[in-house]
Design a protein around this motif. Structure first.
Motif, short mmCIF file in Angstrom:
data_model
loop_
_atom_site.label_atom_id
_atom_site.label_comp_id
_atom_site.label_asym_id
_atom_site.label_seq_id
_atom_site.Cartn_x
_atom_site.Cartn_y
_atom_site.Cartn_z
N MET A 121 0.86 -1.19 0.00
CA MET A 121 0.00 0.00 0.00
C MET A 121 0.90 1.24 0.00
SD MET A 121 -2.83 1.18 2.84
CE MET A 121 -3.78 -0.30 2.58
N SER A 122 0.63 2.15 -0.93
CA SER A 122 1.43 3.38 -1.01
C SER A 122 0.97 4.37 0.05
CB SER A 122 1.30 4.00 -2.40
OG SER A 122 -0.03 4.36 -2.66
N GLU A 123 1.91 5.14 0.54
CA GLU A 123 1.57 6.14 1.53
C GLU A 123 0.85 7.31 0.87
OE1 GLU A 123 4.97 7.36 3.70
OE2 GLU A 123 5.41 5.38 4.52
N LYS A 124 0.00 7.96 1.64
CA LYS A 124 -0.73 9.11 1.12
C LYS A 124 0.23 10.24 0.78
CE LYS A 124 -4.22 12.53 2.44
NZ LYS A 124 -5.09 13.03 3.53
N LYS A 125 0.04 10.85 -0.38
CA LYS A 125 0.87 11.98 -0.79
C LYS A 125 0.61 13.17 0.12
CE LYS A 125 1.06 15.44 -4.47
NZ LYS A 125 0.41 16.48 -3.65
N ILE A 126 1.66 13.82 0.55
CA ILE A 126 1.48 15.00 1.38
C ILE A 126 0.93 16.14 0.52
CG2 ILE A 126 3.85 15.86 1.03
CD1 ILE A 126 3.76 16.86 3.94
N PRO A 127 -0.07 16.87 1.00
CA PRO A 127 -0.60 18.00 0.23
C PRO A 127 0.47 19.08 0.05
CG PRO A 127 -1.93 17.59 2.20
CD PRO A 127 -0.77 16.68 2.27
N ILE A 128 0.50 19.70 -1.11
CA ILE A 128 1.46 20.76 -1.39
C ILE A 128 0.72 22.08 -1.54
CG2 ILE A 128 3.16 21.64 -3.03
CD1 ILE A 128 3.92 18.78 -3.66
N ALA A 129 1.12 23.06 -0.73
CA ALA A 129 0.50 24.39 -0.75
C ALA A 129 1.56 25.42 -1.15
CB ALA A 129 -0.08 24.72 0.62
N LEU A 130 1.19 26.30 -2.06
CA LEU A 130 2.09 27.35 -2.52
C LEU A 130 1.59 28.70 -2.03
CD1 LEU A 130 4.34 28.65 -4.29
CD2 LEU A 130 2.71 28.57 -6.20
N THR A 131 2.45 29.44 -1.33
CA THR A 131 2.12 30.80 -0.94
C THR A 131 2.89 31.79 -1.81
OG1 THR A 131 2.29 32.49 0.80
CG2 THR A 131 3.81 30.64 0.95
N ILE A 132 2.19 32.81 -2.28
CA ILE A 132 2.77 33.90 -3.06
C ILE A 132 2.56 35.16 -2.25
CG2 ILE A 132 2.74 35.14 -5.26
CD1 ILE A 132 1.44 32.66 -6.52
N ALA A 133 3.61 35.66 -1.61
CA ALA A 133 3.43 36.74 -0.63
C ALA A 133 4.76 37.41 -0.31
CB ALA A 133 2.78 36.18 0.64
N GLY A 134 4.71 38.39 0.58
CA GLY A 134 5.90 39.11 1.00
C GLY A 134 6.57 38.45 2.19
N SER A 135 7.87 38.74 2.34
CA SER A 135 8.64 38.23 3.47
C SER A 135 8.57 39.20 4.64
CB SER A 135 10.09 38.02 3.06
OG SER A 135 10.91 37.76 4.18
N ASP A 136 8.30 38.68 5.82
CA ASP A 136 8.28 39.47 7.06
C ASP A 136 9.52 39.11 7.87
OD1 ASP A 136 7.91 40.55 9.58
OD2 ASP A 136 6.02 39.52 9.99
N SER A 137 10.48 40.04 7.97
CA SER A 137 11.73 39.75 8.67
C SER A 137 11.50 39.44 10.15
CB SER A 137 12.71 40.91 8.51
OG SER A 137 12.13 42.15 8.90
N GLY A 138 10.39 39.92 10.71
CA GLY A 138 10.08 39.62 12.10
C GLY A 138 9.48 38.25 12.30
N GLY A 139 9.11 37.57 11.21
CA GLY A 139 8.68 36.18 11.27
C GLY A 139 7.23 35.95 11.64
N GLY A 140 6.44 37.01 11.86
CA GLY A 140 5.09 36.81 12.36
C GLY A 140 4.01 36.75 11.31
N ALA A 141 4.26 37.34 10.14
CA ALA A 141 3.25 37.41 9.09
C ALA A 141 3.87 36.99 7.77
CB ALA A 141 2.68 38.82 9.01
N GLY A 142 3.14 37.21 6.67
CA GLY A 142 3.68 36.97 5.35
C GLY A 142 4.11 35.52 5.11
N ILE A 143 5.13 35.38 4.25
CA ILE A 143 5.64 34.06 3.88
C ILE A 143 5.95 33.21 5.11
CG2 ILE A 143 7.72 32.92 2.97
CD1 ILE A 143 6.02 33.70 0.69
N GLN A 144 6.55 33.83 6.12
CA GLN A 144 6.95 33.06 7.30
C GLN A 144 5.74 32.48 8.03
OE1 GLN A 144 8.23 35.92 6.28
NE2 GLN A 144 10.45 35.72 6.28
N ALA A 145 4.69 33.29 8.20
CA ALA A 145 3.47 32.79 8.85
C ALA A 145 2.81 31.71 8.00
CB ALA A 145 2.50 33.93 9.11
N ASP A 146 2.80 31.92 6.69
CA ASP A 146 2.17 30.95 5.79
C ASP A 146 2.84 29.59 5.89
OD1 ASP A 146 0.66 33.12 4.98
OD2 ASP A 146 1.74 33.41 3.10
#
Length: 270
Positions: A1-26
């Motif tokens: 039995m093959s393992e379930k493929k992990i879902p792949i999600a793509l985010t198109i957004a800005g980078s937040d250097s503080g890490g709380g929002a944007g690409i980092q939060a996504d």
């Protein structure tokens, strides 16, 4: 039995250097909810929990190359967009995503940071409305964003929110999640889901914390993760709301920054 493929999600957004929002939060949200996260960076921001100090847009040809590189190799199950910044970037993303209309697409119309700094130029709003929103499976505006999109005042009642949700559907998206957190008329924050057929009210108790940086990015990404895993839109929204409510409730445990700190994306694991 093959393992379930992990879902792949793509985010198109800005980078937040503080890490709380944007690409980092996504990416944190995707990981917390069991999806593999890929990213396309639209802008680099010099940002922390208190302010946005600088924004450097990524050239559109590089954005185009990032999107194509991901789709040429990865089987993307969902796309989520956040900060796009200017009209040229919106047009570039619309051109690219128009080739992948079968992939579910969650559009978070990011316009203003939690600090109050503008993240979308006014000139880009019309492009967002005419080119990108009609491609979206779901849009997730808050009340200030919705008022900009519709060119009207913010609603002051749930009844006015219902009218606004119906008007937003006229912009061409598959469905709308109108976030009502800015409507401060009750102890609950009420969001409205509308898909042209059903209007569903989704309420959550307000949580007393100033650490709400990245809530919009996180909610939209959590919905995207649910869609990538095969949930229908309303089920994905309900799962995402449970996740963001818990992440906000645990936000004070992080003690990150001196302004509006981030929500706790990994409250289940840390």
């Amino acid at each position: 039995m093959s393992e379930k493929k992990i879902p792949i999600a793509l985010t198109i957004a800005g980078s937040d250097s503080g890490g709380g929002a944007g690409i980092q939060a996504d990416l944190k949200t995707f990981s917390a909810l069991g999806a593999y996260g890929a990213s396309v960076i639209t802008a680099v921001t010099a940002q922390n929990t208190s302010e946005v100090r600088a924004i450097h847009p990524i050239p559109v040809e590089i954005i185009n190359q990032q999107i194509n590189a991901v789709f040429d190799d990865l089987k993307v199950d969902v796309v989520k967009t956040g900060m796009l910044g200017d009209a040229q970037t919106v047009a570039c993303v619309a051109d690219c995503l128009s080739r992948y209309k079968s992939v579910p697409f969650v559009l978070d119309p990011v316009m203003v940071a939690k600090s109050g700094d503008a993240l979308l130029l006014q000139s880009a709003v019309d492009m967002l409305k005419t080119r990108l929103i009609p491609l979206a499976s779901l849009i997730t505006p808050n009340l200030p964003e919705a008022s900009v999109l519709l060119g009207c005042g913010e609603p002051t009642s749930l009844e006015q929110m219902e009218t606004m949700a119906q008007q937003l559907m006229g912009l061409g998206a598959g469905a709308v999640l109108l976030k009502g957190g800015h409507l401060e008329s009750s102890d609950n924050a009420t969001d409205l889901f509308y898909d042209g057929q059903q209007m569903v009210s989704l309420s959550s108790p307000r949580i007393a914390t100033q650490n709400t940086h990245g809530t919009g990015c996180t909610l939209a990404s959590a919905i995207a993760a649910g869609l990538a895993d095969g949930l229908n839109t309303l089920a994905a929204i309900k799962q995402a709301k449970d996740y963001i409510d818990a992440a906000i409730a645990a936000a004070d445990d992080l003690q990150v920054g001196q302004g509006h700190g981030p929500v706790h994306h990994f409250y289940k694991y840390w």
